[in-house]
Design a protein around this motif. Sequence first.
Motif, PDB file in Angstrom:
ATOM      1  N   GLU A 164     -26.459 -51.151  23.261  1.00 11.40           N
ATOM      2  CA  GLU A 164     -26.325 -50.428  22.314  1.00 11.40           C
ATOM      3  C   GLU A 164     -27.342 -49.238  22.500  1.00 11.40           C
ATOM      4  OE1 GLU A 164     -26.190 -50.995  18.440  1.00 11.40           O
ATOM      5  OE2 GLU A 164     -27.731 -51.809  18.333  1.00 11.40           O
ATOM      6  N   PRO A 165     -27.935 -48.337  22.729  1.00 14.84           N
ATOM      7  CA  PRO A 165     -29.041 -47.328  22.536  1.00 14.84           C
ATOM      8  C   PRO A 165     -30.544 -47.859  21.583  1.00 14.84           C
ATOM      9  CG  PRO A 165     -27.955 -45.624  21.884  1.00 14.84           C
ATOM     10  CD  PRO A 165     -27.051 -46.648  21.995  1.00 14.84           C
ATOM     11  N   ASN A 198     -29.137 -40.221  27.440  1.00 16.42           N
ATOM     12  CA  ASN A 198     -27.714 -40.410  26.373  1.00 16.42           C
ATOM     13  C   ASN A 198     -27.577 -42.132  27.461  1.00 16.42           C
ATOM     14  OD1 ASN A 198     -25.677 -40.253  24.585  1.00 16.42           O
ATOM     15  ND2 ASN A 198     -24.020 -39.284  26.630  1.00 16.42           N
ATOM     16  N   LEU A 199     -27.091 -42.866  27.230  1.00 21.38           N
ATOM     17  CA  LEU A 199     -26.504 -43.967  26.798  1.00 21.38           C
ATOM     18  C   LEU A 199     -25.205 -44.634  25.875  1.00 21.38           C
ATOM     19  CD1 LEU A 199     -26.293 -47.351  28.565  1.00 21.38           C
ATOM     20  CD2 LEU A 199     -28.836 -47.551  26.174  1.00 21.38           C
ATOM     21  N   ALA A 200     -24.253 -44.773  26.352  1.00 24.73           N
ATOM     22  CA  ALA A 200     -23.222 -45.103  25.956  1.00 24.73           C
ATOM     23  C   ALA A 200     -22.388 -46.141  25.483  1.00 24.73           C
ATOM     24  CB  ALA A 200     -21.879 -44.535  26.549  1.00 24.73           C
ATOM     25  N   VAL A 202     -27.639 -48.423  33.265  1.00 26.55           N
ATOM     26  CA  VAL A 202     -26.415 -48.894  32.821  1.00 26.55           C
ATOM     27  C   VAL A 202     -26.603 -51.012  33.571  1.00 26.55           C
ATOM     28  CG1 VAL A 202     -24.506 -50.511  31.539  1.00 26.55           C
ATOM     29  CG2 VAL A 202     -25.532 -48.088  30.963  1.00 26.55           C
ATOM     30  N   VAL A 203     -26.701 -50.362  35.029  1.00 28.26           N
ATOM     31  CA  VAL A 203     -26.303 -51.725  36.553  1.00 28.26           C
ATOM     32  C   VAL A 203     -27.742 -52.880  35.778  1.00 28.26           C
ATOM     33  CG1 VAL A 203     -25.143 -52.646  38.179  1.00 28.26           C
ATOM     34  CG2 VAL A 203     -24.853 -50.528  37.393  1.00 28.26           C
ATOM     35  N   ALA A 256     -22.856 -41.339  37.009  1.00 24.46           N
ATOM     36  CA  ALA A 256     -23.150 -40.395  36.242  1.00 24.46           C
ATOM     37  C   ALA A 256     -23.898 -40.134  35.019  1.00 24.46           C
ATOM     38  CB  ALA A 256     -21.418 -40.946  35.943  1.00 24.46           C
ATOM     39  N   GLU A 257     -24.280 -41.101  34.768  1.00 25.59           N
ATOM     40  CA  GLU A 257     -25.362 -41.192  33.512  1.00 25.59           C
ATOM     41  C   GLU A 257     -26.004 -40.139  34.782  1.00 25.59           C
ATOM     42  OE1 GLU A 257     -26.924 -45.092  33.130  1.00 25.59           O
ATOM     43  OE2 GLU A 257     -25.245 -45.655  31.951  1.00 25.59           O
TER      44      GLU A 257
END
Length: 263
Positions: A7-8, A15-17, A85-86, A122-123
């Motif tokens: 979570e951010p 922006n991090l979902a 994220v990765v 994508a991010e």
Amino acid sequence: MALIALEPHESTQDNLAAGTYCVLQAERLRAMLGRQRGTASLSVLRDVAEFMTQRQAAGLPVAELQAPYHGFKMGPSFVARGYSVVQLLDAAVRSVSAFGSADDLIDEEEAREVPRHTVKTAEFLKTLKRYVAGDDADTKARFEKVMRLNADLPEMTVDYAYHRWLVQATSLPATQKQAVNTLRESQSKLYEIDMIRKHLDGNAVCPVLLINKDVLTDDAPAAVQSQARAMLDRLERLAKASGLETIAVFSPQEAAQQLVALN
């Protein structure tokens, strides 16, 4: 460890979902448990990851997450820093798993159809779109522009299209797996641009390869920087051979300034 929930943090710049990820690959589970039990275990893990992701999307914080099945124990929460994220998942796996690296564990290809973008790109594009377009619908329409050239060809997609400018984006890698995905992503997008130019007046378009080089920061490990610089050189040579300009940026904010300057 089989699942990681992200979570951010309040200090997150991009922006991090929030979501929960399975970091055990199907082949490893089947090797450890046998094919039948391994496949069944993978299905359970994916069910749990999907359930927890839905709970996070509804606003539940990581500290309050619970798996829908018995036998899962929630570990402690940590604040982590990363470029994507990765990379965060890779760092988490390295810190607590005997497997040592997430390069072979994050099973994106088997879990879903191969996406047009890498997770990192994508991010990057999502944040870039927010900086450039805000709430303006006309400007938003410049992103992910779908082009139908003729009835005999499939639809082609351009990351950003405005007047004569056709911009495709990619990101420099932080791991070997990301390097493979970056090359696949960039080659696919260069092919799309080439097909578009062949069916349009070549002089009427100005193609650009936008490269997200945020991994080339001072605090990035030397090995990561070396790999990223090698990829940057390769991408620049590929773009030059395909007749594209290149723009390399450290952040979506810098990329937004570059796009706004195009006219």
